[in-house]
Motif scaffolding. Structure first.
Motif, short mmCIF file in Angstrom:
data_model
loop_
_atom_site.label_atom_id
_atom_site.label_comp_id
_atom_site.label_asym_id
_atom_site.label_seq_id
_atom_site.Cartn_x
_atom_site.Cartn_y
_atom_site.Cartn_z
N PRO A 176 17.39 -19.73 34.53
CA PRO A 176 17.99 -19.44 33.23
C PRO A 176 18.62 -20.68 32.61
O PRO A 176 18.96 -21.64 33.31
CB PRO A 176 19.06 -18.40 33.57
CG PRO A 176 19.46 -18.73 34.97
CD PRO A 176 18.18 -19.16 35.64
N ASP A 177 18.78 -20.64 31.32
CA ASP A 177 19.35 -21.77 30.59
C ASP A 177 20.87 -21.70 30.63
O ASP A 177 21.46 -20.68 30.98
CB ASP A 177 18.86 -21.74 29.14
CG ASP A 177 18.80 -23.13 28.51
OD1 ASP A 177 19.44 -24.05 29.05
OD2 ASP A 177 18.11 -23.27 27.50
N LEU A 178 21.51 -22.81 30.23
CA LEU A 178 22.94 -22.81 30.02
C LEU A 178 23.29 -21.95 28.80
O LEU A 178 22.52 -21.88 27.83
CB LEU A 178 23.46 -24.23 29.77
CG LEU A 178 23.44 -25.22 30.92
CD1 LEU A 178 23.98 -26.57 30.44
CD2 LEU A 178 24.25 -24.73 32.11
N THR A 179 24.45 -21.32 28.85
CA THR A 179 25.00 -20.68 27.67
C THR A 179 25.70 -21.76 26.83
O THR A 179 25.85 -22.92 27.25
CB THR A 179 26.03 -19.61 28.06
OG1 THR A 179 27.11 -20.26 28.77
CG2 THR A 179 25.41 -18.54 28.93
N ALA A 180 26.15 -21.37 25.63
CA ALA A 180 26.93 -22.30 24.82
C ALA A 180 28.18 -22.73 25.58
O ALA A 180 28.58 -23.91 25.55
CB ALA A 180 27.30 -21.65 23.49
N GLN A 181 28.81 -21.79 26.31
CA GLN A 181 29.98 -22.13 27.13
C GLN A 181 29.60 -23.12 28.22
O GLN A 181 30.36 -24.05 28.52
CB GLN A 181 30.56 -20.86 27.75
CG GLN A 181 31.74 -21.09 28.69
CD GLN A 181 32.94 -21.72 28.01
OE1 GLN A 181 33.17 -21.49 26.82
NE2 GLN A 181 33.69 -22.52 28.74
#
Length: 218
Positions: free
Chosen positions: A26-31
């Motif tokens: 999965p990708d990073l979130t904005a956080q």
């Protein structure tokens, strides 16, 4: 005295959803991106100089490292990617929501010696279907932290430790269970219940024999 910086990646979408992540990508979130850049700012303000970086093959770690190096104006330094720094493979638990897993399976989460049920060879989540791992004869389909430590120590012995001993500033951007395995190897601390904060640089000061003198978080 030598220094080694360990960094757990920023928040991923699976972290936010409380899923077993493992080798899922999965990708990073904005956080998570904020956490990555803050780690770079912390290292820059603390006066750290980095000469080489090691990172797993998973995007959440790679993007975290990019955020760190961008904040430090060090995107030009060499980066070595290795599957040996990948998170622990959670087998059949990959992608499952932690709170939905029966209690008897939660023992696999931080256990040092116990492997979770392995993925079957025909499971589409199996790493053998991922081109990144096409060179691996037998990619893992379910690992204990001990298994992670065994592969990690190969990379430590032949690549990471020699760079440290040469006097270069080294950062390893990786995953919680890899850092637990590192800490267990360096200090003998038990992995069960050992919390690893996201996006907080962990610094080891090491002696000439690469034994730890002290550890602290920036």
């Amino acid at each position: 005295m030598y220094k080694l910086v360990l960094l757990r990646h920023g928040q991923s979408s699976y972290n936010a959803e409380r899923r077993f992540t493992g080798w899922s990508d999965p990708d990073l979130t904005a956080q998570g991106m904020i956490e990555a850049r803050e780690a770079g700012r912390i290292l820059r303000r603390s006066g750290y100089t980095l000469d080489i970086a090691f990172v797993s093959m998973l995007r959440r770690a790679i993007k975290t490292l990019c955020g760190v190096l961008d904040e430090m104006d060090l995107l030009w330094i060499p980066v070595r990617k290795s599957w040996m720094l990948n998170e622990r493979h959670y087998g059949e638990l990959e992608g499952q929501i932690i709170d939905d897993v029966p209690d008897e399976l939660k023992m696999y989460r931080h256990s040092f010696d116990i492997r979770p049920p392995a993925l079957s060879e025909d499971d589409p989540r199996h790493p053998r279907f991922d081109r990144r791992y096409s060179d691996l004869e037998s990619p893992p389909a379910g690992e204990s932290i001990r298994d992670v430590q065994e592969r990690l120590l190969i990379l430590w012995t032949y690549e990471i430790a020699p760079e440290i001993l040469s006097g270069r500033g080294v950062i390893v951007t990786t995953h919680a269970n890899v850092i637990r395995a590192f800490m267990n190897y360096l200090e003998g601390v038990p992995t069960e219940g050992l919390m690893v904060p996201r996006g907080r640089p962990i610094v080891y000061e090491l002696g000439e024999d690469l034994k730890p003198i002290r550890r602290y978080c920036l």
